[in-house]
Design a protein around this motif. Structure first.
Motif, PDB file in Angstrom:
ATOM      1  N   LEU A 120      38.375  32.066  44.605  1.00 25.14           N
ATOM      2  CA  LEU A 120      38.376  33.521  44.417  1.00 25.14           C
ATOM      3  C   LEU A 120      38.770  34.301  45.672  1.00 25.14           C
ATOM      4  N   ALA A 121      39.022  33.591  46.762  1.00 20.84           N
ATOM      5  CA  ALA A 121      39.417  34.271  47.999  1.00 20.84           C
ATOM      6  C   ALA A 121      40.743  35.019  47.826  1.00 20.84           C
ATOM      7  N   SER A 122      41.592  34.514  46.916  1.00 25.26           N
ATOM      8  CA  SER A 122      42.889  35.157  46.698  1.00 25.26           C
ATOM      9  C   SER A 122      43.109  35.536  45.240  1.00 25.26           C
ATOM     10  N   ARG A 123      42.020  35.549  44.449  1.00 26.85           N
ATOM     11  CA  ARG A 123      42.136  35.854  43.026  1.00 26.85           C
ATOM     12  C   ARG A 123      40.992  36.752  42.594  1.00 26.85           C
ATOM     13  N   SER A 124      41.211  37.490  41.502  1.00 28.07           N
ATOM     14  CA  SER A 124      40.162  38.350  40.964  1.00 28.07           C
ATOM     15  C   SER A 124      39.351  37.654  39.892  1.00 28.07           C
ATOM     16  N   TYR A 125      39.967  36.651  39.221  1.00 28.01           N
ATOM     17  CA  TYR A 125      39.297  35.987  38.119  1.00 28.01           C
ATOM     18  C   TYR A 125      39.493  34.471  38.202  1.00 28.01           C
ATOM     19  N   VAL A 126      38.698  33.746  37.464  1.00 23.73           N
ATOM     20  CA  VAL A 126      38.796  32.289  37.457  1.00 23.73           C
ATOM     21  C   VAL A 126      40.159  31.862  36.948  1.00 23.73           C
ATOM     22  N   GLU A 127      40.673  32.570  35.931  1.00 26.70           N
ATOM     23  CA  GLU A 127      41.980  32.247  35.374  1.00 26.70           C
ATOM     24  C   GLU A 127      42.678  33.525  34.944  1.00 26.70           C
ATOM     25  N   GLU A 139      35.541  25.216  33.528  1.00 26.10           N
ATOM     26  CA  GLU A 139      34.775  23.978  33.638  1.00 26.10           C
ATOM     27  C   GLU A 139      35.078  23.221  34.933  1.00 26.10           C
ATOM     28  N   ALA A 140      36.221  23.551  35.545  1.00 25.98           N
ATOM     29  CA  ALA A 140      36.579  22.898  36.803  1.00 25.98           C
ATOM     30  C   ALA A 140      35.658  23.308  37.948  1.00 25.98           C
ATOM     31  N   TYR A 141      34.894  24.405  37.759  1.00 20.93           N
ATOM     32  CA  TYR A 141      34.033  24.914  38.825  1.00 20.93           C
ATOM     33  C   TYR A 141      32.552  24.696  38.522  1.00 20.93           C
ATOM     34  N   LEU A 142      32.269  23.817  37.576  1.00 18.29           N
ATOM     35  CA  LEU A 142      30.888  23.475  37.269  1.00 18.29           C
ATOM     36  C   LEU A 142      30.496  22.219  38.024  1.00 18.29           C
ATOM     37  N   ALA A 157      26.992  25.855  38.973  1.00 19.17           N
ATOM     38  CA  ALA A 157      28.369  26.085  39.402  1.00 19.17           C
ATOM     39  C   ALA A 157      28.568  25.608  40.844  1.00 19.17           C
ATOM     40  N   ASN A 158      29.755  25.142  41.144  1.00 20.94           N
ATOM     41  CA  ASN A 158      30.123  24.727  42.488  1.00 20.94           C
ATOM     42  C   ASN A 158      30.587  25.982  43.238  1.00 20.94           C
ATOM     43  N   LEU A 159      29.635  26.642  43.913  1.00 15.28           N
ATOM     44  CA  LEU A 159      29.924  27.934  44.540  1.00 15.28           C
ATOM     45  C   LEU A 159      30.928  27.812  45.686  1.00 15.28           C
ATOM     46  N   THR A 160      30.869  26.699  46.404  1.00 12.84           N
ATOM     47  CA  THR A 160      31.796  26.513  47.531  1.00 12.84           C
ATOM     48  C   THR A 160      33.234  26.472  47.039  1.00 12.84           C
ATOM     49  N   LYS A 161      33.454  25.676  46.016  1.00 14.26           N
ATOM     50  CA  LYS A 161      34.791  25.554  45.434  1.00 14.26           C
ATOM     51  C   LYS A 161      35.232  26.865  44.791  1.00 14.26           C
ATOM     52  N   LEU A 162      34.311  27.519  44.090  1.00 12.03           N
ATOM     53  CA  LEU A 162      34.615  28.780  43.422  1.00 12.03           C
ATOM     54  C   LEU A 162      34.938  29.873  44.441  1.00 12.03           C
ATOM     55  N   ASN A 163      34.186  29.928  45.547  1.00 10.97           N
ATOM     56  CA  ASN A 163      34.421  30.950  46.572  1.00 10.97           C
ATOM     57  C   ASN A 163      35.809  30.801  47.182  1.00 10.97           C
ATOM     58  N   SER A 164      36.221  29.547  47.405  1.00  6.61           N
ATOM     59  CA  SER A 164      37.554  29.294  47.947  1.00  6.61           C
ATOM     60  C   SER A 164      38.631  29.745  46.959  1.00  6.61           C
TER      61      SER A 164
END
Length: 216
Positions: free
Chosen positions: A11-18, A70-73, A2-9
Motif C-alpha cells: 500500500l506504500a504506492s497504492r490506494s487499494y489492495v487491487e 488472500e495474498a495478504y492473509l 493479515a500480514n501487515l508487513t507485506k500489506l504495508n509495503s
C-alpha cells in the motif's frame, strides 16, 4: 490474520489492495485485521484501514473478488527470517509470493509476469458506482402547479445525473406529490445537495424525500 508487513509495503504506492476502487479484495483483508493498525509501525495500512472502514456498510455491494486479498492473509514474517518452504514443488511462479528461487531464470519469469499483470490492471476500465433513486417531491398545497413543479425538477442538469420516469401520487386533501426516478453516479452526485437545490424552487416545492435507493 493479515500480514501487515507485506500489506504495508504493497500500500506504500497504492490506494487499494487491487485496482483503483474499493473491492472485495479490500474487504477480505479488512476483516482479517482485528483492530485498527498502528500508524507508527504500519502507516500505509493505517491510512488504508480508516478509508476502507468508511465503506463498511457497503461491503456487500463492492465489486471484484477476494482472490487478490488472500495474498495478504497469514502471520507477519519476522524481520530477517527466511521465507517458508513451498508446500508444492511445481513450475508455477507465485506473482505475490516471497522469493523462493534465487535462480536468474525464475526471477526473469517472475518479472515478466509482474509486468503483464500491471499492464492488464492499467488497461482495466474503472468501475463506475451508480445508484437508482426514487425521489418524492411534495408541493405546498392542492393549488400548486404540478406540471411546472416537475419542469423545475427536471431543469436541474448535472454530470452524473439522469432523470427517469415519474408519476403523481395522491397524499390526501386533493394534494399529489411527484414521485420521480433518477440514476446518479455516486462519486459525482450528492443526494443531500441535490435535494437542497430542488427545495430552492420555493414557489412549488415544500420538501423532498428519498423513498428508495438501490446500487446498480
Amino acid at each position: 490474520m493479515a500480514n501487515l508487513t507485506k500489506l504495508n509495503s504493497h500500500l506504500a504506492s497504492r490506494s487499494y489492495v487491487e485496482g483503483y476502487v474499493p473491492s472485495q479484495a479490500d474487504v477480505v483483508v479488512f476483516k482479517a485485521i482485528s483492530s485498527a493498525p498502528s500508524a507508527d509501525s504500519n502507516p500505509h495500512v493505517a491510512r488504508w484501514y480508516t478509508h476502507i472502514k468508511s465503506y463498511e456498510a457497503e461491503f456487500g455491494s463492492l465489486p471484484g473478488s477476494s482472490t487478490a486479498g488472500e495474498a495478504y492473509l497469514g502471520a507477519d514474517t519476522p524481520a530477517g527470517a527466511a521465507p517458508a518452504a513451498a508446500a508444492d514443488d511445481d513450475d508455477e511462479v507465485d506473482l505475490f509470493g516471497s522469493d523462493e528461487e534465487e535462480d536468474a531464470e525464475a526471477e526473469r519469469i517472475k518479472a515478466e509476469r509482474v509486468a503483464a499483470y500491471a499492464a492488464k490492471k492499467a488497461n482495466k476500465p474503472k468501475v463506475v458506482a451508480k445508484s437508482v433513486v426514487t425521489l418524492e417531491v411534495k408541493p405546498w398545497d392542492d393549488e400548486t402547479d404540478m406540471v411546472e413543479l416537475e419542469k423545475s425538477v427536471r431543469s436541474v442538469e448535472k454530470d452524473g445525473l439522469v432523470w427517469g420516469s415519474s408519476k403523481l401520487v395522491p397524499i390526501g386533501y386533493g394534494i399529489k406529490k411527484l414521485q420521480i426516478t433518477l440514476v446518479v453516479e455516486d462519486e459525482k452526485i450528492s443526494l443531500d445537495e441535490l435535494q437542497e437545490e430542488l427545495q430552492g424552487f420555493e414557489d412549488y416545492v415544500q420538501s423532498t424525500d428519498v423513498a428508495a435507493m438501490q446500487k446498480l
